[in-house]
Design a protein around this motif. Sequence first.
Motif, PDB file in Angstrom:
ATOM      1  N   ALA A  82       0.828  -1.207   0.000  1.00 32.24           N
ATOM      2  CA  ALA A  82       0.000   0.000   0.000  1.00 32.24           C
ATOM      3  C   ALA A  82       0.865   1.261   0.000  1.00 32.24           C
ATOM      4  CB  ALA A  82      -0.918  -0.002   1.210  1.00 32.24           C
ATOM      5  N   LEU A  83       1.956   1.234   0.730  1.00 34.99           N
ATOM      6  CA  LEU A  83       2.848   2.387   0.753  1.00 34.99           C
ATOM      7  C   LEU A  83       3.509   2.625  -0.606  1.00 34.99           C
ATOM      8  CD1 LEU A  83       4.597   2.008   4.226  1.00 34.99           C
ATOM      9  CD2 LEU A  83       2.888   3.711   3.556  1.00 34.99           C
ATOM     10  N   LEU A  84       3.740   1.539  -1.336  1.00 34.71           N
ATOM     11  CA  LEU A  84       4.370   1.655  -2.648  1.00 34.71           C
ATOM     12  C   LEU A  84       3.351   1.899  -3.765  1.00 34.71           C
ATOM     13  CD1 LEU A  84       7.064  -1.152  -2.375  1.00 34.71           C
ATOM     14  CD2 LEU A  84       7.390   1.316  -2.161  1.00 34.71           C
ATOM     15  N   GLY A  85       2.062   1.892  -3.430  1.00 34.43           N
ATOM     16  CA  GLY A  85       1.043   2.212  -4.412  1.00 34.43           C
ATOM     17  C   GLY A  85       0.435   1.027  -5.131  1.00 34.43           C
ATOM     18  N   PHE A  86       0.685  -0.164  -4.668  1.00 38.95           N
ATOM     19  CA  PHE A  86       0.107  -1.359  -5.291  1.00 38.95           C
ATOM     20  C   PHE A  86      -1.174  -1.729  -4.552  1.00 38.95           C
ATOM     21  CE2 PHE A  86       4.729  -1.800  -6.026  1.00 38.95           C
ATOM     22  CZ  PHE A  86       4.721  -1.764  -7.408  1.00 38.95           C
ATOM     23  N   GLY A  87      -2.273  -1.073  -4.895  1.00 41.05           N
ATOM     24  CA  GLY A  87      -3.529  -1.249  -4.178  1.00 41.05           C
ATOM     25  C   GLY A  87      -4.124  -2.631  -4.310  1.00 41.05           C
TER      26      GLY A  87
END
Length: 53
Positions: free
Chosen positions: A16-21
């Motif tokens: 989630a922090l890296l943007g992989f929802g």
Amino acid sequence: MLHYAVVFFVIAIIAALLGFGGIASGAAGIAKILFIVFLVLAVVSLVANLIKK
């Protein structure tokens, strides 16, 4: 089993922090299922030990 739930939860947070929802929601779902299975097995074990005594 609780260990695997924590591992998937950490993977979900990092994703989630890296943007992989999508990956984050999948890992969070797996962690939730593993945690529920852990709780059920813990309760069954507790009841079995109480009945055994």
